[in-house]
Design an enzyme around this catalytic site. Sequence first.
Site, PDB file in Angstrom:
ATOM      1  N   CYS A 149       4.761   4.022  15.250  1.00 15.09           N
ATOM      2  CA  CYS A 149       5.762   4.204  14.199  1.00 15.09           C
ATOM      3  C   CYS A 149       6.458   2.878  13.950  1.00 15.09           C
ATOM      4  O   CYS A 149       6.135   1.866  14.557  1.00 15.09           O
ATOM      5  CB  CYS A 149       6.730   5.311  14.553  1.00 15.09           C
ATOM      6  SG  CYS A 149       7.766   4.910  15.946  1.00 15.09           S
TER       7      CYS A 149
ATOM      8  N   THR B  75      11.507  -7.129 -11.028  1.00 10.57           N
ATOM      9  CA  THR B  75      10.956  -8.477 -11.243  1.00 10.57           C
ATOM     10  C   THR B  75       9.754  -8.697 -10.340  1.00 10.57           C
ATOM     11  O   THR B  75       9.796  -8.381  -9.152  1.00 10.57           O
ATOM     12  CB  THR B  75      12.049  -9.530 -10.951  1.00 10.57           C
ATOM     13  OG1 THR B  75      13.156  -9.262 -11.800  1.00 10.57           O
ATOM     14  CG2 THR B  75      11.538 -10.937 -11.176  1.00 10.57           C
TER      15      THR B  75
ATOM     16  N   SER C 293      -3.778  -3.041  -0.515  1.00  5.58           N
ATOM     17  CA  SER C 293      -2.656  -3.781   0.066  1.00  5.58           C
ATOM     18  C   SER C 293      -3.130  -5.194   0.394  1.00  5.58           C
ATOM     19  O   SER C 293      -4.174  -5.374   1.022  1.00  5.58           O
ATOM     20  CB  SER C 293      -2.183  -3.073   1.337  1.00  5.58           C
ATOM     21  OG  SER C 293      -1.215  -3.856   1.980  1.00  5.58           O
TER      22      SER C 293
ATOM     23  N   HIS D 158      -1.943  -7.569   2.442  1.00  5.59           N
ATOM     24  CA  HIS D 158      -1.883  -8.178   3.778  1.00  5.59           C
ATOM     25  C   HIS D 158      -3.031  -7.761   4.695  1.00  5.59           C
ATOM     26  O   HIS D 158      -3.226  -8.348   5.755  1.00  5.59           O
ATOM     27  CB  HIS D 158      -0.517  -7.954   4.429  1.00  5.59           C
ATOM     28  CG  HIS D 158      -0.232  -6.584   4.941  1.00  5.59           C
ATOM     29  ND1 HIS D 158      -0.331  -6.260   6.272  1.00  5.59           N
ATOM     30  CD2 HIS D 158       0.181  -5.448   4.313  1.00  5.59           C
ATOM     31  CE1 HIS D 158       0.028  -4.993   6.434  1.00  5.59           C
ATOM     32  NE2 HIS D 158       0.338  -4.470   5.266  1.00  5.59           N
TER      33      HIS D 158
ATOM     34  N   GLY E 110       0.807  -1.215   0.000  1.00  2.00           N
ATOM     35  CA  GLY E 110       0.000   0.000   0.000  1.00  2.00           C
ATOM     36  C   GLY E 110       0.840   1.264   0.000  1.00  2.00           C
ATOM     37  O   GLY E 110       0.509   2.247  -0.680  1.00  2.00           O
ATOM     38  N   THR E 111       1.925   1.249   0.745  1.00  2.00           N
ATOM     39  CA  THR E 111       2.765   2.459   0.832  1.00  2.00           C
ATOM     40  C   THR E 111       3.295   2.833  -0.546  1.00  2.00           C
ATOM     41  O   THR E 111       3.223   4.005  -0.960  1.00  2.00           O
ATOM     42  CB  THR E 111       3.942   2.208   1.806  1.00  2.00           C
ATOM     43  OG1 THR E 111       3.397   1.868   3.078  1.00  2.00           O
ATOM     44  CG2 THR E 111       4.839   3.421   1.920  1.00  2.00           C
TER      45      THR E 111
END
Length: 378
Positions: free
Chosen positions: A314, A226, A188, A190, A71-72
């Site tokens: 964080c 890849t 994302s 996960h 996602g990031t």
Amino acid sequence: MGVTYLDHAATAPMRQVAIDAMLRVMQAEAGNPTGSHRTARDARKVVDDARDLIAGYFGAEPAEVVFTAGGTEADNLALHGRSPVICSEVEHHAVLEPVQHLGGTHVPVDSDGVIDLEALERMVGPETQAVSLMLANNETGVVQPLHRVARIVRKVAPSALIHTDAVQAAPWLDVARMGKFADAITISAHKLGGPMGVGALIIRNPHRVNAQLLGGGQEQERRSGTHNVAAIAGFAAAVEELGSQREAEAKRVAALRDQLLAGLAAEVPGLAVTAGEAEKLPNFAHVCIADVESEALLIILDDLDVQASAGASCSSGALQHSHVLEAMGVERRLVRGALRLTLGRTTTSEDVDHTVAAVRRAVEQLRGYVPERAKAGA
Ligand code: PLP
């Protein structure tokens, strides 16, 4: 009673179908999908089939899916090279930081964390290149009115890219329907029962992607590197199963969440449900508990076999100040006792009972300690 895992918003346990799909790829002779021989073509077929399935589920064309490392990366890729850019104050850091880097601006939210549409209307202009608004928030689960934002942006800046981070929404909402107001959608794997480290940016033609990773030209020059073939296969398998279970699971989990909030309200004095009136994802129970510190609460809960979060942390795992609660104007006294309990498809009614009892015990213990420490002059 085993461990109760109520941190599905951080990551969801992998679905068995995703593990099986990954193992099948990893146990086969793994080719590089860019090659021309049979083994390479087999790998390419895995990626192509996954792309078709993911595109179909999220209401896109296969060519509109760009696989990323999560996602990031998809958030960064969506906004890369676009300025001026606007996002809400409550976005995930994967949007906030790129927007800050681009010198962009932030739209305020109301006390429920919902974007202020009048402020947006004042801030968006014909020069705006991109507007990013998450579909649902990762701390509170509050759902944003993307369709209304799209209406405002299209009127004033018809060629601006409208991006939505649907990372938290994807396991629970109909992203194909709600995301059709956006030009670009971040997913994302996960969070929906697939593996970590893979995701996608779905970006509608004719919007150009400003590639960040340059190299071999994979993903039609939009994201070189890849492919992680096994992870992509696991991602697709998770999406396929999600498609067959999402609506039923969302209903079941919403009932458990309501049971959890009712139990907590009855057993824990001084507890406030965050954004009590807003529309929220069915698996989110975010509360603030007066006179306790999140960090200590989470440690005791962990000892009592309940795994939760404060919502904002964080990369070191240390608690961070919550820009989301701050933007909502939640009192500091309450922010200190933030607790995010996020349910998921493995959550049971016993987990809910266990959690209510554990939170009650942990809060009693913490509140008991305060006068003790005060008495000792600490
Ligand atoms: N966006 C939101 C709303 C999230 O909750 C997260 C993860 O917590 C991300 C983006 C980042 O996704 P990833 O962990 O795949 O990089």
